[in-house]
Design an enzyme around this catalytic site. Structure first.
Site, PDB file in Angstrom:
ATOM      1  N   ASP A 443       0.864  -1.166   0.000  1.00  0.00           N
ATOM      2  CA  ASP A 443       0.000   0.000   0.000  1.00  0.00           C
ATOM      3  C   ASP A 443       0.916   1.235   0.000  1.00  0.00           C
ATOM      4  OD1 ASP A 443      -2.347   1.614   0.356  1.00  0.00           O
ATOM      5  OD2 ASP A 443      -1.808   1.777   2.466  1.00  0.00           O
ATOM      6  N   ASP A 630      -1.853  -0.596   5.582  1.00  0.00           N
ATOM      7  CA  ASP A 630      -2.146   0.235   6.739  1.00  0.00           C
ATOM      8  C   ASP A 630      -3.536   0.817   6.537  1.00  0.00           C
ATOM      9  OD1 ASP A 630      -2.094   3.413   7.490  1.00  0.00           O
ATOM     10  OD2 ASP A 630      -1.205   2.185   9.051  1.00  0.00           O
ATOM     11  N   ASP A 634      -7.548  -1.664   4.084  1.00  0.00           N
ATOM     12  CA  ASP A 634      -6.678  -2.773   3.724  1.00  0.00           C
ATOM     13  C   ASP A 634      -7.083  -4.085   4.401  1.00  0.00           C
ATOM     14  OD1 ASP A 634      -5.012  -1.214   2.107  1.00  0.00           O
ATOM     15  OD2 ASP A 634      -3.943  -0.468   3.851  1.00  0.00           O
TER      16      ASP A 634
END
Length: 735
Positions: A443, A630, A634
């Site tokens: 991410d 995070d 997610d």
């Protein structure tokens, strides 16, 4: 702190009793505390003289500056004892008590007493039995009979007192019909003692008291050292529990009061003296503060914080002055409590290979008992004494202790090593999958970048000025935990109340003063808006604020790339891993950041569903995927990954689905994680190979009558210690 200023009455409150004292029979309590200012033997003497007449079982450890004693709170309040210690010049600090730790400590003391009985008894029995070890060592019949009765007298407490844990474990195994390694141990002890006792009474036949007592001594020592190794591996949890404060100094109306931790609420103002641990997560109110965060993050150097920073419970105040903070989270909501819960969860996790080892250990116990019976049956017509010796040797030598220890000791050592480096294994079973990972999905916000975004630019597009647009955006985002929400609400005050807040793909909507507002990705808006051009604008992530679908303002958000990210990406690429960036951000800022990090493959404007679909697509191609993320968006992405890694600022939902949490807030832990995982798998294979190979070698020797029972006991104990020692090599092996 002096006696006049100190308020120790908080330690007499009922809500603190379970945390600071361990209940004992008769209403007594055991208390553990640190005595600051205890430096020499003279100090120890003064404390003994002060407390000796008032408490029971006083134990003082000069090296750790700790006092442990038992007292009766019905006769004397704990606060009175603490006040006396403080008045004597030793500032007391009561340590949090953990019932499990206390029971383990008492259990280890009892084990040491049993081992002492076993060592003394075994040595005496062997001295009495030595004539039978050599040919021609015959002595007079009366003396021989006396020595045989003496062996019975000495061996009985060793078998039934020192060996009681094994006998009790064997009985439980029979009662519950679950074969454990205690079963062959208990059978061998009872057979050796009963057969030898009968032969003492009849006055003829070989005795096995030496083998039985040595077995108890060696196995007791092996289990004690195994317990120490497990204790060493779990040291971080005990340190975290000890770092947990019990009280806090709360500032209210210009005065201070010592209060139990359970009474703290968000917004309380606290004072933390030099050298003390912060009792809650909060906002630093002083200009600067130096904190020791080593237990929380693995960072060995003091960390400098500035006014407004978030400081964490469990950190130590290293400054020479008292610091002030405003509470944000207390009790179970603090980072310290979350890490402790994850550590406890990790201890309860049982990897598949361990479950298999435990299952086969049970089958192995039954096979060993069958072999012992078969060996005795084979030798009995030729030599009854040898038949009994063979049965005992098979039971003792093939005890599956090493097989049962092979897996858990490695996982405990690996988890401990990683925790000291800021990597928390929430599920140790993921260690095996880590060695198979070939693809890493990252991410962006809060993962490859620092967790805190900043609003770099506000561009009004209608009649509202930048300040008004900022307040409207903050009103929509208030109460949300995503980094974007934190960036938009930072530094804002008098936010307008918003109703009907809804999270949507690409944005957040709500109503303020009767009007509908929406903030999100510009391309998701009903009207197209041209974004600013230029190199700087391309590195920003842009959000659009709309009122009833009419554009009001553009917000440019910037996040700094984590400094360790490029080096980590290069290391992972060198290990042959493929990497890809999946982000909800726009193409331009995502590509700019990916280029700085060294990641070639990326997908922008990804919804949670699209991230999940990409991960599943890679898995369908046979890839083993590690996801690093995070935030709450997610959570599905992490839940489906082969190995899920969460950042420490991530939402609780994301961390609950993570196999690994990088509590050190640094991506560099990923390189350490893979190195330790490979090491752990090697140690695990070595342990299993040794445990199985050892039994394949000793079983024929025992069945053939070449391995005496006492040598079998020695070999079994050394085998268990070897497995434990090999697991602990993780601390000094390659990284």
């Amino acid at each position: 702190m002096n006696a006049a200023a100190a308020d120790w009455s908080a330690y007499d409150r009922p809500e603190l009793r379970s945390a600071i004292a361990t209940g004992l029979p008769g209403g007594r309590e055991e208390v553990l505390l640190v005595a600051e200012g205890m430096h020499c033997a003279s100090c120890v003497g003064r404390l003994r003289k002060l407390l000796g007449p008032q408490v029971q079982d006083l134990r003082i450890n000069l090296a750790s500056r700790t006092l442990e004693f038992v007292h009766d709170p019905r006769r004397q309040a704990l606060s009175a004892l603490l006040a006396q210690i403080d008045a004597a010049g030793f500032e007391p600090q009561v340590l949090a008590q953990d019932a499990g730790r206390t029971r383990a400590r008492h259990r280890r003391r009892a084990e040491l007493v049993r081992i002492g009985v076993a060592v003394i008894g075994a040595m005496q029995v062997m001295m009495l039995a030595w004539p039978t070890y050599f040919e021609g060592g015959a002595i007079e019949a009366d003396i021989a009979a006396l020595m045989r009765w003496a062996q019975l007298l000495l061996a009985t407490p060793v078998v039934f007192y020192a060996g009681w844990p094994f006998l009790a474990g064997g009985w439980r195994a029979l009662r519950e019909r679950v074969p454990t390694m205690d079963l062959p141990v208990a059978l061998s002890l009872l057979i050796a003692w009963a057969a030898s006792a009968l032969r003492v009474v009849t006055g003829q036949g070989e005795l096995y008291f030496d083998a039985a007592t040595m077995f108890v001594m060696l196995l007791g020592l092996a289990r004690y050292f195994e317990g120490l190794s497990r204790s060493r591996a779990g040291e971080r949890m005990r340190l975290l529990a000890g770092r947990r404060p019990l009280t806090a100094v709360r500032e209210q109306g210009g005065t201070t009061q010592t209060v139990p931790l359970a009474t703290l609420q968000a917004g309380d103002l606290l004072r933390v003296a030099p050298g003390e641990a912060l009792p809650a997560d909060g906002e630093l109110l002083d200009e600067t503060a130096q904190l020791d965060e080593s237990l929380l993050s693995g960072e060995s150097q003091p960390v400098l914080h500035r006014r407004g920073d978030t400081v964490l419970a469990g950190s130590l105040n290293l400054a020479p002055a008292t610091l002030r903070l405003r509470v944000r989270e207390a009790g179970s909501g603090t980072r310290l409590a979350q890490i402790t819960r994850l550590l406890q969860q990790a201890q309860d996790d049982r990897p598949r290979v361990q479950l298999l080892a435990d299952r086969y250990a049970g089958h192995f116990v039954l096979a060993v008992m069958a072999l012992a019976l078969g060996g005795a049956w084979y030798w009995w017509p030729q030599d009854a004494d040898k038949a009994l010796g063979v049965a005992l040797a098979v039971l003792v030598a093939s005890c599956p202790c090493a097989l049962s220890l092979a897996v858990p000791t490695v996982h405990a050592a690996a988890s401990s090593l990683l925790a000291r480096r800021g990597v928390l294994m929430a599920r140790p079973r993921a260690l095996a999958r880590l060695t198979q990972v070939d693809t890493v999905l990252f991410d962006k916000t809060g993962t490859l970048t620092r967790p805190d975004l900043a609003v770099a630019q506000v561009l009004p597009l209608a009649e509202h000025d930048a300040g008004a647009c900022r307040r409207l955006a903050a009103g929509l985002e208030r109460g949300l935990t995503h980094p974007i929400a934190r960036a938009l609400t930072a530094g804002t005050s008098e936010l307008p109340p918003a109703q009907d807040i809804r999270l949507q793909a690409g944005g957040v909507s709500g109503r303020i003063d009767g009007r509908h507002y929406w903030i999100g990705a510009p391309e998701q808006a009903a009207q197209a808006v041209a974004l600013p051009a230029g190199p700087q604008a391309a590195q920003a992530s842009w959000l659009l604020l709309c009122q009833d679908q009419r554009p009001l303002a553009l917000f440019g958000l910037r996040a700094e790339l984590r400094p360790e990210a490029p080096r980590l990406i290069a290391l992972l690429r060198g290990q042959g891993l493929a990497m890809e960036l999946l982000t909800g951000d726009a193409e331009a800022p995502a590509r700019a950041l990916a280029a700085r990090a060294g990641i070639a493959a990326l997908r922008s404007r990804q919804t949670p569903e699209q991230k999940l679909a990409r991960l599943q697509e890679l898995q369908s191609q046979g890839r083993v995927v590690m996801a690093v993320g995070d935030g709450i968006n997610d959570a599905p992405f992490l839940a489906a990954a082969d190995v899920a890694v969460a950042m420490p600022q991530g939402a609780a939902l994301a961390q609950a689905r993570a196999d690994v949490v990088l509590v050190g807030d640094s991506l560099s832990g990923l390189a350490t994680l893979r190195g330790v995982a490979r090491q752990a798998q090697r140690r695990l294979r070595q342990n299993l190979a040794w445990a199985l190979g050892y039994n394949l070698v000793v079983l024929p020797l025992a069945l053939g009558g070449w391995l005496t029972p006492w040598l079998a006991a020695l070999g079994m104990s050394l085998s268990s210690l070897l497995v434990v020692g090999n697991a602990l090599r993780l601390d000094t092996g390659e990284r």
